[in-house]
Design an enzyme around this catalytic site. Structure first.
Site, PDB file in Angstrom:
ATOM      1  N   SER A   1       0.850  -1.198   0.000  1.00 54.98           N
ATOM      2  CA  SER A   1       0.000   0.000   0.000  1.00 54.98           C
ATOM      3  C   SER A   1       0.881   1.241   0.000  1.00 54.98           C
ATOM      4  O   SER A   1       1.648   1.465   0.936  1.00 54.98           O
ATOM      5  CB  SER A   1      -0.902  -0.016   1.242  1.00 54.98           C
TER       6      SER A   1
ATOM      7  N   HIS B   1      -5.275   2.130  12.737  1.00 51.78           N
ATOM      8  CA  HIS B   1      -5.746   2.406  11.386  1.00 51.78           C
ATOM      9  C   HIS B   1      -6.885   3.413  11.373  1.00 51.78           C
ATOM     10  O   HIS B   1      -6.995   4.212  10.431  1.00 51.78           O
ATOM     11  CB  HIS B   1      -6.175   1.144  10.641  1.00 51.78           C
TER      12      HIS B   1
ATOM     13  N   HIS C   1      -2.829   0.575  -3.845  1.00 55.98           N
ATOM     14  CA  HIS C   1      -2.434  -0.664  -3.178  1.00 55.98           C
ATOM     15  C   HIS C   1      -2.658  -1.856  -4.091  1.00 55.98           C
ATOM     16  O   HIS C   1      -3.351  -1.779  -5.097  1.00 55.98           O
ATOM     17  CB  HIS C   1      -3.137  -0.836  -1.820  1.00 55.98           C
TER      18      HIS C   1
END
Length: 346
Positions: free
Chosen positions: A210, A290, A314
């Site tokens: 990513s 996250h 990603h």
């Protein structure tokens, strides 16, 4: 609006998408499109590991792998990145991509022998590779015009796709998800082959790369990214590196992409191995690290709107057991998938 799943891989769903058929994403995103004849891609990480200043053996190894890439049947695309791991070792990783398995197979045996077949003084080497069927793989790009990673070897990019900007979009973009839960099976095992250590992982191991590219940003946007977003991203990447095993992340690297001359570019990416796609999804949807990354990114993008020049992408793969290869020589015990074996045996 296109489906992220290419037409020739669409099938009757037995597992439903997370959004209704009339869902409209709030902003555009795109996916890589391979030629229909491409049934499998290959992605291989060749790493060299050392402490402190690069010894001559490390420099020589990097020249050797670049020469091998340029040889017959070498990869159509490769790139190189650097990071310092949790044990303080420098790691330089050259990632190579193929869309022709026969060409890769013809190339790989001598390259493997050159890379992990002998011990280099003061240097460890490793190979981490997947050869997934394209039905086990997805990509996503925030903008067109500059493919990265495996997308460089694709035929082109899609138009705007529907399956993004919601939790579950990553799974919905993988063609196999139409009929398969892609649940993991088994535990990682260590196989010793002299000085080489191989890891046999398990079915439906997950890989994500990513990335971020801020090379097009101007002064104010660059400052906003580097001051407000990147530190939060780094914090999350460090959590996965140091404490990810507890939530199903076997290994994580937050790497700076290197330019052709070896200098650090204005690109980075996180690359991690996960027990399952579900474990990756749980971290993305609900883990505080996250959630914080997502919040910082949304604030950044809402502040700048369509004028944002930051590029995001990603690639995610859920690999069958026979599509994986992990081999290490002279590396410390927490390198890549060795960490998974160490945990299982502890």
């Amino acid at each position: 609006m296109e489906s992220a799943i290419p037409l020739h891989l669409e099938t009757q769903r037995t597992r439903h998408k997370r959004v209704p058929d009339d869902y409209q994403p709030p902003y555009p995103s795109f996916v890589a499109r391979y030629k229909p004849a491409v049934s499998r891609v290959v992605m291989v990480y060749f790493g060299v590991q050392y402490r402190g200043v690069a010894p001559s053996a490390a420099t020589d190894a990097l020249k050797e792998i670049a020469a091998l890439f340029a040889a017959e049947n070498g990869p159509p695309h490769w790139d190189r990145a650097h990071y310092v791991d949790q044990s303080g070792y420098e790691n330089v990783v050259s990632v190579a991509y193929w869309d022709d398995v026969a060409r890769f197979d013809a190339w790989f045996a001598p390259a493997r022998e050159a890379w992990t077949g002998r011990q280099r003084e003061g240097v460890g080497t490793f190979i981490e590779g997947l050869r997934p069927a394209v039905a086990r793989h997805e990509t996503l790009f925030s903008s067109l015009g500059r493919p990265e990673g495996v997308a460089v070897i694709a035929e082109g990019m899609s138009g705007e796709v529907q399956e993004h900007a919601y939790w579950g979009g990553m799974r919905d973009r993988i063609p196999l998800s139409q009929t398969d839960a892609m649940a993991p099976g088994g535990v990682p095992e260590l196989v010793r082959d002299g000085a080489r250590l191989r890891v046999k992982a398990h079915d439906n191991l997950c890989l994500i790369r990513s990335g971020q590219d801020w090379s097009d940003t101007e002064a104010s946007e660059r400052k906003l990214y580097l001051d407000d977003v990147e530190p939060v991203l780094r914090e999350g990447m460090d959590f996965l590196r140091d404490d990810g095993l507890g939530i199903g992340c076997y290994a994580n690297r937050y790497m700076n992409v290197l330019a052709a001359d070896g200098s650090v570019s204005e690109k980075s990416y996180g690359q991690s191995w996960w027990k399952s796609l579900a474990a990756l999804e749980r971290w993305a949807e609900s883990h505080p690290t996250h959630v914080k990354i997502f919040g910082a990114a949304m604030k950044y993008l809402s502040t700048l709107g369509p004028s944002a020049k930051l590029r995001l992408y990603h690639e995610v793969t859920v690999a069958a057991a026979d599509e994986q290869f992990f081999e290490y020589r002279g590396c410390h015990s927490k390198t890549g998938m060795l960490a998974a074996v160490e945990t299982v045996s502890a």
